[in-house]
Write an enzyme that holds these catalytic residues in place. Structure first.
Site, PDB file in Angstrom:
ATOM      1  N   ALA A  74      20.795  79.604  -2.410  1.00  0.00           N
ATOM      2  CA  ALA A  74      22.070  80.201  -2.799  1.00  0.00           C
ATOM      3  C   ALA A  74      22.378  81.495  -2.046  1.00  0.00           C
ATOM      4  CB  ALA A  74      22.073  80.451  -4.305  1.00  0.00           C
ATOM      5  N   TYR A 155      21.508  88.899 -18.459  1.00  0.00           N
ATOM      6  CA  TYR A 155      20.503  89.567 -19.273  1.00  0.00           C
ATOM      7  C   TYR A 155      21.018  90.949 -19.648  1.00  0.00           C
ATOM      8  CZ  TYR A 155      15.906  91.312 -20.723  1.00  0.00           C
ATOM      9  OH  TYR A 155      14.863  91.841 -21.428  1.00  0.00           O
ATOM     10  N   TYR A 165      12.868  96.042 -15.567  1.00  0.00           N
ATOM     11  CA  TYR A 165      13.747  95.048 -14.959  1.00  0.00           C
ATOM     12  C   TYR A 165      14.380  95.714 -13.744  1.00  0.00           C
ATOM     13  CZ  TYR A 165      16.846  90.927 -15.091  1.00  0.00           C
ATOM     14  OH  TYR A 165      17.507  89.747 -14.819  1.00  0.00           O
ATOM     15  N   GLY A 204       9.600  82.793 -21.529  1.00  0.00           N
ATOM     16  CA  GLY A 204       8.497  82.857 -20.566  1.00  0.00           C
ATOM     17  C   GLY A 204       8.622  81.851 -19.436  1.00  0.00           C
TER      18      GLY A 204
HETATM   19  P1  NAD Z   1      13.454  79.741 -13.721  1.00  0.00           P
HETATM   20  O1  NAD Z   1      12.285  80.128 -12.894  1.00  0.00           O
HETATM   21  O2  NAD Z   1      13.367  78.476 -14.499  1.00  0.00           O
HETATM   22  O3  NAD Z   1      14.782  79.652 -12.862  1.00  0.00           O
HETATM   23  C1  NAD Z   1      15.070  80.446 -11.744  1.00  0.00           C
HETATM   24  C2  NAD Z   1      15.310  79.501 -10.574  1.00  0.00           C
HETATM   25  O4  NAD Z   1      15.934  80.171  -9.488  1.00  0.00           O
HETATM   26  C3  NAD Z   1      14.016  78.898 -10.018  1.00  0.00           C
HETATM   27  O5  NAD Z   1      14.094  77.486 -10.123  1.00  0.00           O
HETATM   28  C4  NAD Z   1      14.025  79.343  -8.557  1.00  0.00           C
HETATM   29  O6  NAD Z   1      13.475  78.361  -7.727  1.00  0.00           O
HETATM   30  C5  NAD Z   1      15.509  79.524  -8.314  1.00  0.00           C
HETATM   31  N1  NAD Z   1      15.890  80.348  -7.154  1.00  0.00           N
HETATM   32  C6  NAD Z   1      15.458  81.586  -6.816  1.00  0.00           C
HETATM   33  N2  NAD Z   1      16.058  82.007  -5.688  1.00  0.00           N
HETATM   34  C7  NAD Z   1      16.912  81.014  -5.315  1.00  0.00           C
HETATM   35  C8  NAD Z   1      17.815  80.853  -4.228  1.00  0.00           C
HETATM   36  N3  NAD Z   1      17.970  81.793  -3.301  1.00  0.00           N
HETATM   37  N4  NAD Z   1      18.520  79.693  -4.150  1.00  0.00           N
HETATM   38  C9  NAD Z   1      18.377  78.733  -5.082  1.00  0.00           C
HETATM   39  N5  NAD Z   1      17.544  78.830  -6.132  1.00  0.00           N
HETATM   40  C10 NAD Z   1      16.827  79.967  -6.250  1.00  0.00           C
HETATM   41  O7  NAD Z   1      13.691  80.995 -14.683  1.00  0.00           O
HETATM   42  P2  NAD Z   1      14.786  81.310 -15.823  1.00  0.00           P
HETATM   43  O8  NAD Z   1      14.250  82.515 -16.507  1.00  0.00           O
HETATM   44  O9  NAD Z   1      15.113  80.129 -16.637  1.00  0.00           O
HETATM   45  O10 NAD Z   1      16.051  81.764 -14.985  1.00  0.00           O
HETATM   46  C11 NAD Z   1      17.319  81.160 -15.067  1.00  0.00           C
HETATM   47  C12 NAD Z   1      18.389  82.224 -15.288  1.00  0.00           C
HETATM   48  O11 NAD Z   1      18.218  82.800 -16.594  1.00  0.00           O
HETATM   49  C13 NAD Z   1      18.331  83.387 -14.305  1.00  0.00           C
HETATM   50  O12 NAD Z   1      19.645  83.772 -13.949  1.00  0.00           O
HETATM   51  C14 NAD Z   1      17.677  84.484 -15.135  1.00  0.00           C
HETATM   52  O13 NAD Z   1      17.979  85.784 -14.676  1.00  0.00           O
HETATM   53  C15 NAD Z   1      18.320  84.197 -16.479  1.00  0.00           C
HETATM   54  N6  NAD Z   1      17.691  84.861 -17.633  1.00  0.00           N
HETATM   55  C16 NAD Z   1      16.371  84.674 -17.902  1.00  0.00           C
HETATM   56  C17 NAD Z   1      15.792  85.309 -18.997  1.00  0.00           C
HETATM   57  C18 NAD Z   1      14.333  85.103 -19.317  1.00  0.00           C
HETATM   58  O14 NAD Z   1      13.766  85.844 -20.116  1.00  0.00           O
HETATM   59  N7  NAD Z   1      13.688  84.095 -18.766  1.00  0.00           N
HETATM   60  C19 NAD Z   1      16.563  86.137 -19.826  1.00  0.00           C
HETATM   61  C20 NAD Z   1      17.919  86.307 -19.534  1.00  0.00           C
HETATM   62  C21 NAD Z   1      18.475  85.674 -18.434  1.00  0.00           C
END
Ligand code: NAD
Length: 269
Positions: A74, A155, A165, A204
Site C-alpha cells: 500500500a 486507534y 505508540y 494481540g
Molecule cells: P495485523 O497484523 O493483522 O494487520 C496488519 C496488516 O498490515 C498485516 O497483514 C501486514 O502484513 C499489513 N501491512 C503492513 N504494511 C503493509 C503495506 N505496506 N502494504 C500492505 N499491507 C501491509 O494487525 P491488526 O492489529 O489487526 O491491524 C489491522 C488494523 O487495525 C491496523 O490499521 C491497526 O493499526 C488497527 N488497530 C489495531 C489495534 C490492535 O490493538 N491490534 C487497535 C486499534 C487499531
C-alpha cells in the site's frame, strides 16, 4: 446478489482484517484480499495447507471462501514509485502488479467492480521510538502505510496520549480520522460512497505484538473499561459488517469506538 468486498491487510487469521472478512462472508459477501507482498507466500501456503481451516468456520458451519488473494504494498501507487532495492528484493520479485493502482486495475479486470473497501493495515517502522526521536523517514513511512480509505481501523492514540505508540503512528491515525471526514464529504457528494473508521481497542495481533506493549494495554482495558471483558476481533468484524451494510446507510464520516467503552473513561480506576 451478494456484495463484493476487498479487504487490504490480511496475512494471518489473528488480526482485525481476518475477523472483518469472516463477518462480511457470513453476511453473504464475496471476499477478495490484499496481502502485503513479503507476507504473501506464507499466507497462501498456510491457507492452502488448511492451517486456517479452524478459523474459517462461519456461523452456519460452512468455511469462508477467499475468492482471490492479491499481493499488495500500500506504500506504492505505481511501479515508478518503487525503489530499486525493493524491486530487487527476493520476496517482491516473485510477485507482480502489487502497487495500489495495479491492484485496482487487476481487480477491475477480474471482477469489474467492488462494493466494499476495507483498509486494515498499518506499518510504523519506528513505532517503538517516541515521536520526539522519530526520523522524518520513519514518520512519513508510518503515514504512507497507515492512512487513507473507505472503512478503516484507527486507534485512540490519535486523540489521547498513548505512551509507547510511537514512530508517528499516532499522527498517522490522526490523519486517518481527519481523512475519514473529508473523504466522507468528497466521496459522498461525488459517488454517494460512505467513509467511516473503527477505533478499535487492543488486540494481540501480529502488528500489535510488534509494538511491544500490547499485553499491558489489554490488561489496562480489562481493569479500566466499562465492560470488563477481553475484546474479540469478531466484535470489530461485526461492527465492520454493520457499517458497510445498508443498516448504516446514514452513517458516514464517523469514528466508531469498538473498545468495551474504554474511550469514555476520564481516569483509570
Ligand atoms: P495485523 O497484523 O493483522 O494487520 C496488519 C496488516 O498490515 C498485516 O497483514 C501486514 O502484513 C499489513 N501491512 C503492513 N504494511 C503493509 C503495506 N505496506 N502494504 C500492505 N499491507 C501491509 O494487525 P491488526 O492489529 O489487526 O491491524 C489491522 C488494523 O487495525 C491496523 O490499521 C491497526 O493499526 C488497527 N488497530 C489495531 C489495534 C490492535 O490493538 N491490534 C487497535 C486499534 C487499531
Amino acid at each position: 446478489k451478494g456484495k463484493r468486498a476487498f479487504i487490504a491487510g490480511i496475512a494471518d487469521d489473528n488480526g482485525y482484517g481476518w475477523a472483518i472478512a469472516k463477518s462480511l462472508a457470513a453476511a453473504g459477501a464475496e471476499i477478495l484480499v490484499g496481502t502485503w507482498v513479503p507476507a504473501l507466500n506464507i499466507f497462501e501456503t498456510s491457507l492452502r495447507r488448511g492451517k486456517f481451516d479452524g478459523s474459517r468456520v462461519l456461523p452456519d458451519g460452512s468455511l469462508m471462501e477467499i475468492t482471490k488473494v492479491y499481493p499488495l504494498d500500500a506504500v506504492f501507487d505505481n511501479p515508478e514509485d518503487v525503489p530499486e532495492d525493493i524491486k530487487a528484493n527476493k520476496r517482491y520479485a516473485g510477485s507482480s502488479k502489487w502497487t495500489v493502482q495495479e491492484v485496482a486495475e487487476s481487480v477491475k479486470q477480474d471482477f469489474g467492480s467492488i462494493d466494499i473497501l476495507v483498509h486494515s493495515l498499518a506499518n510504523g517502522p519506528e513505532v517503538m521510538k517516541p515521536l520526539l526521536e522519530t526520523s522524518r523517514k520513519g514518520y512519513l513511512a508510518a503515514l504512507s502505510a497507515s492512512s487513507g480509505s473507505s472503512l478503516s481501523l484507527t486507534y485512540i492514540a490519535s486523540e489521547r496520549i498513548i505512551p509507547g505508540y510511537g514512530g508517528g503512528m499516532s499522527s498517522a491515525k490522526a490523519a486517518l480520522e481527519s481523512d475519514t471526514r473529508v473523504l466522507a464529504f468528497e466521496a459522498g457528494r461525488k459517488h454517494k460512497i460512505r467513509v467511516n473508521t473503527i477505533s478499535a481497542g487492543p488486540l494481540g495481533s501480529r502488528a500489535a505484538k510488534a509494538i511491544g506493549f500490547i499485553d499491558t494495554m489489554i490488561e489496562y482495558s480489562l481493569a479500566n473499561a466499562p465492560l470488563q471483558k477481553e475484546l474479540s476481533a469478531d466484535e470489530v468484524g461485526h461492527t465492520a459488517a454493520f457499517l458497510v451494510s445498508p443498516l448504516a446507510s446514514a452513517i458516514t464520516g464517523a469514528v466508531i469506538y469498538v473498545d468495551n467503552g474504554l474511550n469514555a473513561m476520564g481516569v483509570g480506576v
